[in-house]
Design a protein around this motif. Sequence first.
Motif, PDB file in Angstrom:
ATOM      1  N   ASN A 329      13.559  67.362  62.131  1.00  0.00           N
ATOM      2  CA  ASN A 329      12.881  67.745  61.063  1.00  0.00           C
ATOM      3  C   ASN A 329      13.906  67.550  59.803  1.00  0.00           C
ATOM      4  O   ASN A 329      14.599  68.785  59.863  1.00  0.00           O
ATOM      5  CB  ASN A 329      12.072  68.964  61.071  1.00  0.00           C
ATOM      6  CG  ASN A 329      11.851  69.652  59.501  1.00  0.00           C
ATOM      7  OD1 ASN A 329      11.934  68.672  58.654  1.00  0.00           O
ATOM      8  ND2 ASN A 329      11.026  70.513  59.872  1.00  0.00           N
ATOM      9  N   GLY A 330      14.193  66.585  59.337  1.00  0.00           N
ATOM     10  CA  GLY A 330      15.008  66.344  58.206  1.00  0.00           C
ATOM     11  C   GLY A 330      14.772  67.124  57.193  1.00  0.00           C
ATOM     12  O   GLY A 330      13.731  67.416  56.527  1.00  0.00           O
ATOM     13  N   ASN A 332      13.728  68.107  53.191  1.00  0.00           N
ATOM     14  CA  ASN A 332      13.095  67.473  52.377  1.00  0.00           C
ATOM     15  C   ASN A 332      14.068  66.997  51.077  1.00  0.00           C
ATOM     16  O   ASN A 332      14.075  67.920  50.077  1.00  0.00           O
ATOM     17  CB  ASN A 332      11.717  68.021  51.864  1.00  0.00           C
ATOM     18  CG  ASN A 332      11.100  68.128  53.098  1.00  0.00           C
ATOM     19  OD1 ASN A 332      11.326  68.889  54.035  1.00  0.00           O
ATOM     20  ND2 ASN A 332       9.750  67.368  53.157  1.00  0.00           N
ATOM     21  N   ARG A 364       7.643  57.407  53.201  1.00  0.00           N
ATOM     22  CA  ARG A 364       8.990  58.234  53.003  1.00  0.00           C
ATOM     23  C   ARG A 364      10.113  57.140  53.133  1.00  0.00           C
ATOM     24  O   ARG A 364      10.633  56.927  54.583  1.00  0.00           O
ATOM     25  CB  ARG A 364       8.975  59.400  54.017  1.00  0.00           C
ATOM     26  CG  ARG A 364       8.086  60.207  53.635  1.00  0.00           C
ATOM     27  CD  ARG A 364       8.462  61.485  54.365  1.00  0.00           C
ATOM     28  NE  ARG A 364       7.551  62.841  53.995  1.00  0.00           N
ATOM     29  CZ  ARG A 364       7.756  64.126  54.354  1.00  0.00           C
ATOM     30  NH1 ARG A 364       8.875  64.368  55.371  1.00  0.00           N
ATOM     31  NH2 ARG A 364       7.229  64.921  53.490  1.00  0.00           N
ATOM     32  N   LEU A 415      13.180  62.271  55.142  1.00  0.00           N
ATOM     33  CA  LEU A 415      12.720  61.489  56.213  1.00  0.00           C
ATOM     34  C   LEU A 415      11.260  62.023  56.872  1.00  0.00           C
ATOM     35  O   LEU A 415      10.896  63.072  56.613  1.00  0.00           O
ATOM     36  CB  LEU A 415      13.572  61.418  57.536  1.00  0.00           C
ATOM     37  CG  LEU A 415      15.127  60.797  57.421  1.00  0.00           C
ATOM     38  CD1 LEU A 415      15.745  60.979  58.571  1.00  0.00           C
ATOM     39  CD2 LEU A 415      14.767  59.305  56.938  1.00  0.00           C
ATOM     40  N   ASN A 417       9.712  62.868  60.119  1.00  0.00           N
ATOM     41  CA  ASN A 417      10.221  63.542  61.596  1.00  0.00           C
ATOM     42  C   ASN A 417      10.794  62.752  62.358  1.00  0.00           C
ATOM     43  O   ASN A 417       9.971  61.450  62.700  1.00  0.00           O
ATOM     44  CB  ASN A 417       9.282  64.451  62.155  1.00  0.00           C
ATOM     45  CG  ASN A 417       9.034  65.717  61.264  1.00  0.00           C
ATOM     46  OD1 ASN A 417       9.823  66.207  60.747  1.00  0.00           O
ATOM     47  ND2 ASN A 417       7.646  66.237  61.614  1.00  0.00           N
TER      48      ASN A 417
HETATM   49 CA    CA Z   1      10.991  67.359  56.998  1.00  0.00          CA
END
Ligand code: CA
Length: 426
Positions: A329-330, A332, A364, A415, A417
């Motif tokens: 989970n990059g 935001n 995204r 990104l 997920n």
């Molecule tokens: Ca994220």
Amino acid sequence: MRAWKWAVAVVTAAVCIASAPVLPGTALPGTAHAADSPYQRGPDPTVTSVAASRGTFATAGVSVPAGNGFGGGVIYYPTDTSQGTFGAIAIVPGYTATWAAEGAWMGHWLASFGFVIIGIDTNNRNDFDTARGTQLLAALDFLTQSSSVRTRVDASRLAVMGHSMGGGGAMSAALRRPSLKAAVGLAPYSPSQNLTTTKVPTMLLAGQNDTTVTPANVTTLYNGIPASVEKAYLELTGAGHAFPTSSNSVMMRKVIPWLKIFVDQDIRYSQFLCPMADSTGIRTYRSSCPLDPGGGGSVTRYEAENSPAVCTGAIDSDHAGYSGAGFCNGDNAAGAYAQFTVNASTAGTATLRVRSANGTTTARPASLIVNGTTVQSPAFEGTGLWTTWVTSTFNVPLNMGGNTIQLNPTTADGLPNIDYVEVATS
Ligand code: CA
Ligand code: GCU
């Protein structure tokens, strides 16, 4: 090494460049770019297309009389001759059953996905498993050497399938002919054999309520398949012993990817089995994922949560459907990248598959950066749910040895997920 590597460039040219010039850093039209195997047939599959009761090929049928080592049957084949030959599958029903009564429903269904099918009757309806295996092999020999469709068949890409005593027959055929590309046992009854010496990628299906060939029986067979051989086990919820004897879409949407991966070396279909994309009607699933299609190619998966991968954010596990222990989970933010170090045994074009979920309805976009150079700019469209994982495929240039692959988001949303990347090379 087979020719599949070289087809990457050829098919990419046909599919992508013909429609628009492609420059480095330019978004390709669509993200799913096919094509590694020269044997793959039909358009890029989706969860919907693989569950449909017809593929994209028009089909025809021709009956076969008894007398070629088996009890006759029906051949179903795609009528298209513009794409080269097709792989073929011989299928035999269970003890005392006929193809017409129990197997015929699947003939055109399977053929319409791009296979030549021969569904057979046995010389004697009471034939046991090994006799059924002998007749499956005779049917394949007839199909490739003498039948009216022999020029449509690729004799090097053959598979067997059967139900119950016929499933035992398919196992027997695979034990005796290790050059087969795939075997499928549907509640396979195999009292006289185990699979400890098989070399053929094997999918076994069991019915939850089957008391004739129980899930435990099928599990024993499955467990005997050596670790060096690709395998899958599925238990169908609420199914009895007769589950393959009438129209069964739960079964077909698992069997078709298995055949596609191993008969056609078509890794576009691994997304349905590794991990399972749609578990409707399946209560237990085991497999040797990732599934290597063979043919000299290899597929290696790199999980986002495993070092040396880098996640600019957190490794989470709160949205089901990911492979391994979690996903990236990059943060935001633009620039909050996920990075992978992948290995290639030779320099050249490889297929990169990225599994991701974007639970929003807004794309995204990101740069796909290979060894410091942006090679593509995928959009990563919204998938609607964070549990809806999709696979995007890219052709990327790799060096021999280690390569850095970075997905670097270009907007403040960051990104999607990221579950993993896979690299397929020849
Ligand atoms: Ca994220
Ligand atoms: C939610 C979701 C995360 C996701 C995030 C995002 O918080 O649970 O998994 O990464 O949205 O918008 O990026």
